[in-house]
Design a protein around this motif. Structure first.
Motif, PDB file in Angstrom:
ATOM      1  N   ALA A  28       9.335   9.787  19.525  1.00 26.79           N
ATOM      2  CA  ALA A  28      10.606   9.292  19.970  1.00 26.79           C
ATOM      3  C   ALA A  28      10.833   9.348  21.418  1.00 26.79           C
ATOM      4  N   PRO A  29      11.918   8.575  21.886  1.00 25.37           N
ATOM      5  CA  PRO A  29      11.748   8.168  23.451  1.00 25.37           C
ATOM      6  C   PRO A  29      12.263   9.460  24.100  1.00 25.37           C
ATOM      7  N   ASP A  30      13.021  10.232  23.431  1.00 33.27           N
ATOM      8  CA  ASP A  30      13.514  11.565  24.091  1.00 33.27           C
ATOM      9  C   ASP A  30      13.739  12.423  22.786  1.00 33.27           C
ATOM     10  N   ALA A  31      14.321  13.711  23.644  1.00 33.49           N
ATOM     11  CA  ALA A  31      14.254  14.832  22.462  1.00 33.49           C
ATOM     12  C   ALA A  31      15.619  14.554  21.717  1.00 33.49           C
ATOM     13  N   GLU A  32      16.485  13.846  22.214  1.00 38.22           N
ATOM     14  CA  GLU A  32      17.817  13.723  21.015  1.00 38.22           C
ATOM     15  C   GLU A  32      17.521  12.737  20.200  1.00 38.22           C
ATOM     16  N   MET A  33      16.685  11.693  20.417  1.00 39.28           N
ATOM     17  CA  MET A  33      16.257  10.557  19.318  1.00 39.28           C
ATOM     18  C   MET A  33      15.491  11.450  18.463  1.00 39.28           C
ATOM     19  N   ALA A  34      14.522  12.287  18.999  1.00 37.59           N
ATOM     20  CA  ALA A  34      13.698  13.125  18.070  1.00 37.59           C
ATOM     21  C   ALA A  34      14.581  13.691  17.157  1.00 37.59           C
ATOM     22  N   ILE A  35      15.332  14.212  17.353  1.00 38.69           N
ATOM     23  CA  ILE A  35      16.330  15.031  16.334  1.00 38.69           C
ATOM     24  C   ILE A  35      16.689  14.097  15.290  1.00 38.69           C
ATOM     25  N   ARG A  36      17.276  12.962  15.701  1.00 35.01           N
ATOM     26  CA  ARG A  36      17.607  11.906  14.881  1.00 35.01           C
ATOM     27  C   ARG A  36      16.428  11.554  13.703  1.00 35.01           C
ATOM     28  N   HIS A  37      15.382  11.199  14.544  1.00 31.04           N
ATOM     29  CA  HIS A  37      14.397  10.744  13.623  1.00 31.04           C
ATOM     30  C   HIS A  37      14.035  11.843  12.765  1.00 31.04           C
TER      31      HIS A  37
ATOM     32  N   THR B 123      20.122  -6.961  14.242  1.00 30.31           N
ATOM     33  CA  THR B 123      20.249  -5.860  13.293  1.00 30.31           C
ATOM     34  C   THR B 123      21.350  -4.677  13.685  1.00 30.31           C
ATOM     35  N   VAL B 124      20.768  -4.218  14.828  1.00 33.90           N
ATOM     36  CA  VAL B 124      21.549  -3.019  15.645  1.00 33.90           C
ATOM     37  C   VAL B 124      23.108  -3.258  15.872  1.00 33.90           C
ATOM     38  N   MET B 125      23.032  -4.642  16.273  1.00 37.67           N
ATOM     39  CA  MET B 125      24.326  -4.782  16.838  1.00 37.67           C
ATOM     40  C   MET B 125      25.396  -5.075  15.497  1.00 37.67           C
ATOM     41  N   ARG B 126      25.080  -5.870  14.578  1.00 37.66           N
ATOM     42  CA  ARG B 126      25.582  -6.034  13.242  1.00 37.66           C
ATOM     43  C   ARG B 126      25.903  -4.848  12.553  1.00 37.66           C
ATOM     44  N   GLN B 127      25.059  -3.740  12.663  1.00 38.13           N
ATOM     45  CA  GLN B 127      25.207  -2.321  12.178  1.00 38.13           C
ATOM     46  C   GLN B 127      26.584  -1.779  12.851  1.00 38.13           C
ATOM     47  N   PHE B 128      26.406  -1.739  14.118  1.00 35.27           N
ATOM     48  CA  PHE B 128      27.215  -1.060  14.846  1.00 35.27           C
ATOM     49  C   PHE B 128      28.606  -1.630  14.761  1.00 35.27           C
ATOM     50  N   ALA B 161      29.713   8.163   9.024  1.00 38.99           N
ATOM     51  CA  ALA B 161      29.859   8.772  10.316  1.00 38.99           C
ATOM     52  C   ALA B 161      28.450   8.799  10.981  1.00 38.99           C
ATOM     53  N   TYR B 162      27.729   9.049  10.245  1.00 39.36           N
ATOM     54  CA  TYR B 162      26.282   9.296  10.829  1.00 39.36           C
ATOM     55  C   TYR B 162      25.738   7.751  10.981  1.00 39.36           C
ATOM     56  N   HIS B 163      25.895   7.065  10.310  1.00 42.23           N
ATOM     57  CA  HIS B 163      25.614   5.525  10.739  1.00 42.23           C
ATOM     58  C   HIS B 163      26.056   4.957  11.838  1.00 42.23           C
ATOM     59  N   PHE B 164      27.408   5.294  12.160  1.00 45.62           N
ATOM     60  CA  PHE B 164      28.365   4.840  13.180  1.00 45.62           C
ATOM     61  C   PHE B 164      27.558   5.854  14.388  1.00 45.62           C
ATOM     62  N   GLU B 165      27.370   6.958  14.326  1.00 46.77           N
ATOM     63  CA  GLU B 165      26.757   7.873  15.440  1.00 46.77           C
ATOM     64  C   GLU B 165      25.295   7.135  15.950  1.00 46.77           C
ATOM     65  N   ARG B 166      24.544   6.887  14.878  1.00 45.96           N
ATOM     66  CA  ARG B 166      23.225   6.328  15.293  1.00 45.96           C
ATOM     67  C   ARG B 166      23.453   5.089  15.899  1.00 45.96           C
ATOM     68  N   SER B 167      23.997   4.127  15.235  1.00 45.27           N
ATOM     69  CA  SER B 167      24.400   2.360  15.838  1.00 45.27           C
ATOM     70  C   SER B 167      24.636   2.692  16.899  1.00 45.27           C
ATOM     71  N   ALA B 168      25.777   3.547  17.429  1.00 40.82           N
ATOM     72  CA  ALA B 168      26.428   3.198  18.429  1.00 40.82           C
ATOM     73  C   ALA B 168      25.300   3.928  19.489  1.00 40.82           C
ATOM     74  N   ASP B 169      24.780   4.899  19.315  1.00 35.75           N
ATOM     75  CA  ASP B 169      23.698   5.534  20.282  1.00 35.75           C
ATOM     76  C   ASP B 169      22.714   4.289  20.486  1.00 35.75           C
ATOM     77  N   LEU B 170      22.173   3.581  19.327  1.00 39.11           N
ATOM     78  CA  LEU B 170      21.208   2.628  19.909  1.00 39.11           C
ATOM     79  C   LEU B 170      21.708   1.431  20.506  1.00 39.11           C
ATOM     80  N   VAL B 171      23.139   1.274  20.495  1.00 38.87           N
ATOM     81  CA  VAL B 171      23.920   0.027  21.253  1.00 38.87           C
ATOM     82  C   VAL B 171      23.737   0.432  22.745  1.00 38.87           C
ATOM     83  N   ILE B 172      24.150   1.634  23.040  1.00 42.42           N
ATOM     84  CA  ILE B 172      24.063   2.227  24.150  1.00 42.42           C
ATOM     85  C   ILE B 172      22.691   2.222  24.883  1.00 42.42           C
ATOM     86  N   ARG B 173      21.846   2.803  24.203  1.00 48.38           N
ATOM     87  CA  ARG B 173      20.438   2.721  24.695  1.00 48.38           C
ATOM     88  C   ARG B 173      19.777   1.396  25.133  1.00 48.38           C
TER      89      ARG B 173
END
Lengths: 94, 278
Positions: A28-37, B123-128, B161-173
């Protein structure tokens, strides 16, 4: 920066009151993502109530070649096991 | 269904709810309620299938599993929505019948769900974009006057709720990541933008379902969607395009050419070997 994500070791607590147990590792790129993974890789079947991750690099391990000096001296010291005590019945299961 | 990949060829059918629902058997609402359920169930089916296309192909193993989980969640929602659709319709069709034996023109999914998976950016943007809408919708559906709809939403909203958290996080990253990841995310947003308007179009079917208290009218979800989008996109250093042009048609059965290809793959087995079972 290396192109590979760093490796994290994953520890999961199965139920309240139990210890976190090592279940495996992932990148994972960092710890937070590691938790998600870890959530996606290791808790898909409701295995856990808590996740710990730690960078594998941050773990200092004993070296297998030092196995002898580290562990062998304990071999002949049976008296270190608390097996020479009589446990009163009232104590019950220990 | 794709869900079988997950289990060892041994599919446990979704428990069929027996909660009484005054809207099942309501003649005045039967057609629109069925139509509305197909819109939701077809959208999760088609998007779930699209996301599943990453299975075994994602750039890293961990993301591969995360995509597969999302796909399976969406297929799970589909079983519940289309299962209820079949009951509401009252002609003995199961979720499988609806998924495998309808032609493209009978599908009611949003167009954004059927677009090809593209790169990870698309894929990530559509999901978000979908997750923000989906999560807002499901939260409201937990209060539906239809007990069955509320029951399904209560189960699905946790996953959304989890899908949203994950995709929002990926969009930001990825948006606020490297030059390349930023460029790809912005391109994905520009490309997908005209497909977002359809989520909020409110037609006669939506209005009747809303008046009955089954679901919120889609246009009422727009304000929350806009707010969430603005905050995530600004953190991601991405810019939503100007202009409100919206591609439409999915909700009424007029699809892009991509849907036919999805159905060819999705429906092949049941079409070639009708009634085949595990």
């Amino acid at each position: 920066m290396s192109k590979e994500w760093p490796l994290y070791e994953v520890f999961i607590r199965g139920q309240h009151g139990l210890n976190h147990r090592h279940v495996g590792s992932l990148h994972a790129p960092d710890a937070e993502m590691a938790i998600r993974h870890a959530r996606d890789v290791y808790t898909r079947r409701k295995e856990g109530v808590s996740i710990w991750v730690v960078k594998s690099n941050d773990i200092t391990a004993s070296s297998p070649s030092e196995k002898g000096p580290l562990f062998d001296p304990a071999e002949s010291k049976a008296y270190r096991h608390p097996t020479f005590f009589d446990i009163p019945d009232e104590v019950g299961h220990m | 269904m794709i869900a079988t990949v997950e289990h060892t060829g041994n599919v446990t059918p979704m428990a069929i709810s027996t909660t009484p629902d005054p809207f099942i058997g309501d003649e005045a609402l039967r057609a629109v309620f069925f139509e509305w359920l197909c819109r939701l169930g077809d959208t999760t089916l088609v998007l779930g299938h699209r996301v599943s296309e990453w299975c075994g192909h994602a750039p890293v193993l961990e993301e591969d599993i995360a995509f597969a989980n999302t796909a399976l969640d969406l297929i799970g929602h589909t079983q519940m929505w289309l299962g209820l659709a079949g009951e509401v319709e009252g002609e003995g069709r199961s979720a499988d019948n609806l998924a495998y034996l309808r032609d493209a023109a009978k599908f009611r999914n949003l167009l954004i769900a059927e677009l090809p998976k593209g790169d990870i950016g698309i894929t990530v943007m559509r999901q978000f974009l979908f997750d923000v809408w989906h999560f807002a919708l499901l939260k409201q559906l937990t209060e539906s006057k239809s007990p069955r709809v509320a029951e399904i939403a209560a189960k699905a909203v946790k996953e959304a709720a989890y899908h949203f958290e994950r995709s929002a996080d990926l969009v930001i990253r990825l948006g606020d990541g490297t030059d390349e990841s930023h460029r790809r995310m912005q391109e994905a947003l520009d490309y997908l933008w005209p497909y977002t308007g359809e989520m909020f179009i409110t037609d006669e079917v939506d209005r009747q379902v809303a008046e009955a208290g089954i679901a919120p009218a889609p246009d009422t979800l727009k304000a929350e969607w806009d707010r969430t989008l603005a905050s995530v996109l600004s953190e991601a250093t991405l810019k939503a395009p100007d202009g409100g042009y919206a591609h439409t048609g999915g909700k009424t059965g007029r699809h892009t050419e991509h849907l036919g290809f999805i159905l060819a793959e999705l429906q092949f087995l049941q079409r070639a070997y009708p009634g085949a079972e595990w």
